[in-house]
Design a protein around this motif. Sequence first.
Motif, PDB file in Angstrom:
ATOM      1  N   THR A  62      45.110  19.993  16.199  1.00 58.09           N
ATOM      2  CA  THR A  62      44.634  21.259  16.132  1.00 58.09           C
ATOM      3  C   THR A  62      45.030  21.812  16.413  1.00 58.09           C
ATOM      4  N   LEU A  63      44.874  23.189  17.078  1.00 56.54           N
ATOM      5  CA  LEU A  63      46.171  24.182  17.982  1.00 56.54           C
ATOM      6  C   LEU A  63      46.176  24.792  19.089  1.00 56.54           C
ATOM      7  N   ARG A  64      47.147  24.333  19.757  1.00 52.13           N
ATOM      8  CA  ARG A  64      47.086  25.059  20.889  1.00 52.13           C
ATOM      9  C   ARG A  64      46.976  26.749  21.210  1.00 52.13           C
ATOM     10  N   ILE A  65      46.074  27.616  22.105  1.00 47.28           N
ATOM     11  CA  ILE A  65      46.130  29.238  21.768  1.00 47.28           C
ATOM     12  C   ILE A  65      46.195  29.229  23.068  1.00 47.28           C
ATOM     13  N   ARG A  66      46.950  30.310  23.501  1.00 51.40           N
ATOM     14  CA  ARG A  66      47.079  30.905  24.138  1.00 51.40           C
ATOM     15  C   ARG A  66      47.126  32.502  24.782  1.00 51.40           C
ATOM     16  N   TYR A  67      46.766  34.008  25.326  1.00 49.66           N
ATOM     17  CA  TYR A  67      46.597  34.591  25.011  1.00 49.66           C
ATOM     18  C   TYR A  67      47.133  35.905  26.120  1.00 49.66           C
ATOM     19  N   PHE A  68      47.637  36.624  25.965  1.00 50.18           N
ATOM     20  CA  PHE A  68      48.485  37.279  26.555  1.00 50.18           C
ATOM     21  C   PHE A  68      47.705  39.040  26.448  1.00 50.18           C
ATOM     22  N   SER A  69      47.811  39.510  27.680  1.00 50.28           N
ATOM     23  CA  SER A  69      47.137  40.727  27.778  1.00 50.28           C
ATOM     24  C   SER A  69      48.960  41.292  28.011  1.00 50.28           C
ATOM     25  N   PRO A  70      49.144  42.600  28.165  1.00 46.89           N
ATOM     26  CA  PRO A  70      50.378  43.449  28.683  1.00 46.89           C
ATOM     27  C   PRO A  70      50.590  42.839  30.072  1.00 46.89           C
ATOM     28  N   ARG A  71      49.493  42.539  30.839  1.00 53.13           N
ATOM     29  CA  ARG A  71      49.651  42.427  32.107  1.00 53.13           C
ATOM     30  C   ARG A  71      49.706  41.035  32.906  1.00 53.13           C
ATOM     31  N   THR A  72      48.732  40.155  32.149  1.00 55.34           N
ATOM     32  CA  THR A  72      48.249  38.883  32.215  1.00 55.34           C
ATOM     33  C   THR A  72      47.633  38.099  31.079  1.00 55.34           C
ATOM     34  N   GLU A  73      47.625  36.818  31.163  1.00 56.57           N
ATOM     35  CA  GLU A  73      46.937  36.267  30.817  1.00 56.57           C
ATOM     36  C   GLU A  73      45.381  35.786  30.654  1.00 56.57           C
ATOM     37  N   VAL A  74      44.717  35.587  29.519  1.00 54.42           N
ATOM     38  CA  VAL A  74      43.345  35.538  29.610  1.00 54.42           C
ATOM     39  C   VAL A  74      42.875  34.679  29.173  1.00 54.42           C
ATOM     40  N   PRO A  75      41.591  34.076  29.474  1.00 54.75           N
ATOM     41  CA  PRO A  75      41.249  32.212  28.812  1.00 54.75           C
ATOM     42  C   PRO A  75      41.257  31.846  27.407  1.00 54.75           C
ATOM     43  N   PHE A  76      40.661  33.364  27.201  1.00 56.79           N
ATOM     44  CA  PHE A  76      39.935  33.221  25.713  1.00 56.79           C
ATOM     45  C   PHE A  76      40.217  34.596  25.526  1.00 56.79           C
ATOM     46  N   CYS A  77      40.154  35.080  24.243  1.00 58.41           N
ATOM     47  CA  CYS A  77      39.844  36.514  23.718  1.00 58.41           C
ATOM     48  C   CYS A  77      39.201  36.141  22.381  1.00 58.41           C
ATOM     49  N   ALA A 212      28.270  49.129  22.124  1.00 57.63           N
ATOM     50  CA  ALA A 212      29.263  48.598  23.529  1.00 57.63           C
ATOM     51  C   ALA A 212      30.397  49.638  23.014  1.00 57.63           C
ATOM     52  N   ARG A 213      31.256  49.640  25.200  1.00 57.05           N
ATOM     53  CA  ARG A 213      32.475  50.063  25.113  1.00 57.05           C
ATOM     54  C   ARG A 213      33.116  49.150  26.046  1.00 57.05           C
ATOM     55  N   ASN A 214      34.534  48.448  25.919  1.00 57.02           N
ATOM     56  CA  ASN A 214      34.768  47.640  26.990  1.00 57.02           C
ATOM     57  C   ASN A 214      36.295  47.625  27.725  1.00 57.02           C
ATOM     58  N   PRO A 215      35.655  49.032  29.094  1.00 53.88           N
ATOM     59  CA  PRO A 215      37.442  48.926  29.743  1.00 53.88           C
ATOM     60  C   PRO A 215      37.561  47.710  30.399  1.00 53.88           C
ATOM     61  N   PHE A 216      38.840  47.626  30.384  1.00 55.66           N
ATOM     62  CA  PHE A 216      39.903  46.421  30.803  1.00 55.66           C
ATOM     63  C   PHE A 216      40.924  46.961  31.501  1.00 55.66           C
ATOM     64  N   PRO A 217      40.783  47.040  32.232  1.00 52.14           N
ATOM     65  CA  PRO A 217      42.193  47.601  33.701  1.00 52.14           C
ATOM     66  C   PRO A 217      42.857  46.623  33.652  1.00 52.14           C
ATOM     67  N   PRO A 218      42.334  44.925  33.719  1.00 49.86           N
ATOM     68  CA  PRO A 218      43.049  43.703  34.291  1.00 49.86           C
ATOM     69  C   PRO A 218      44.440  43.944  33.386  1.00 49.86           C
ATOM     70  N   GLY A 219      43.608  44.204  31.975  1.00 54.09           N
ATOM     71  CA  GLY A 219      45.187  43.931  31.452  1.00 54.09           C
ATOM     72  C   GLY A 219      46.231  45.420  30.904  1.00 54.09           C
ATOM     73  N   GLY A 220      46.215  46.312  31.170  1.00 58.02           N
ATOM     74  CA  GLY A 220      46.019  47.374  31.245  1.00 58.02           C
ATOM     75  C   GLY A 220      45.674  48.153  30.212  1.00 58.02           C
ATOM     76  N   VAL A 221      44.822  48.128  30.390  1.00 57.66           N
ATOM     77  CA  VAL A 221      44.425  48.826  28.680  1.00 57.66           C
ATOM     78  C   VAL A 221      43.114  48.607  29.189  1.00 57.66           C
ATOM     79  N   VAL A 222      43.041  50.634  28.704  1.00 58.51           N
ATOM     80  CA  VAL A 222      42.197  51.373  29.441  1.00 58.51           C
ATOM     81  C   VAL A 222      41.013  50.821  28.659  1.00 58.51           C
ATOM     82  N   GLU A 223      40.889  51.131  27.071  1.00 58.08           N
ATOM     83  CA  GLU A 223      39.180  50.394  26.989  1.00 58.08           C
ATOM     84  C   GLU A 223      39.841  49.615  25.835  1.00 58.08           C
ATOM     85  N   ASP A 224      39.367  48.149  25.330  1.00 53.28           N
ATOM     86  CA  ASP A 224      39.312  47.505  24.430  1.00 53.28           C
ATOM     87  C   ASP A 224      38.326  47.887  22.814  1.00 53.28           C
TER      88      ASP A 224
END
Length: 287
Positions: A62-77, A212-224
């Motif tokens: 298997t492959l263990r994978i982690r995802y980080f935004s510029p500000r925080t880790e997210v459980p899945f991307c 769809a539009r996805n605001p993503f301020p927790p990650g420091g991103v205005v929109e995904d």
Amino acid sequence: MQEQKTDPALLRYVAFSADPAGGNPAGVVLDATGFDEPAMAATAAEVGFSETAFVVPQDDGTLRIRYFSPRTEVPFCGHATIATAVAYAERHGVGELRLRTKAGLVHVSTDRTPDGRVVATLESVPTRMAPVPEDALAALLDALRWPAADLDPALPPRAAYAGAWHPVIAAGTRERLAALDYDMPALAALMARHDWATVDLVWRETPVVFHARNPFPPGGVVEDPATGAAAAALGGYLRELRLVPLPARVTVHQGYDMGRPSTIEVGIPAQRAGGVTVTGTAVPLPG
């Protein structure tokens, strides 16, 4: 995008588009063995994309994978998963992958199209849904500057989960969705209180075509520009509320209003226990 230093371990891909000018950019480190959490966080912050994926091969295949935004880790991307799978297939061949995410085990398959492009399909963890409390909904609409009268009454607000939580808020018109001008600090604080990854703002063009539009301020991103995890959560939402005939194939168009068009294909099985699938391609960013 910000200037980036050259790192041979770091790959840069665009997911959910065959054109590097579209889709959602993701950083990918296919072998992050030896990266500790501060190194992952610092790399993601330097890259500046909405997420960077860090992969560590395991002894069981298997492959263990982690995802980080510029500000925080997210459980899945989702988009970084698609980018990772395509990058892996281009180097090791197409086939099946098992990714150990913080949200659970995610199966991904890759294949080649007749023109040679690699396409990846992920199967989400089991989906869930929860009500959005009235006070939270009022605060959310206030931060978005959306009157409640502008919502689509046929698609009620709910929090949906397919590895991360996303409130699904449906606009009554395409014009409402296009007019996105929100209070970023207020929305970031609200999302932190409710553990929401992005806000999935949608408009239904047909029963099986969504924008769809996805605001993503927790990650420091205005929109995904393309949010595979939110698309999977939307699939679970549509299944739970029986808003599409099942099984269903739904297309989500995202990123058009920000100049990065993306296409996400969502497969919704009839069985409630079945994971929702998300399909897309990815291409390397030039340079």
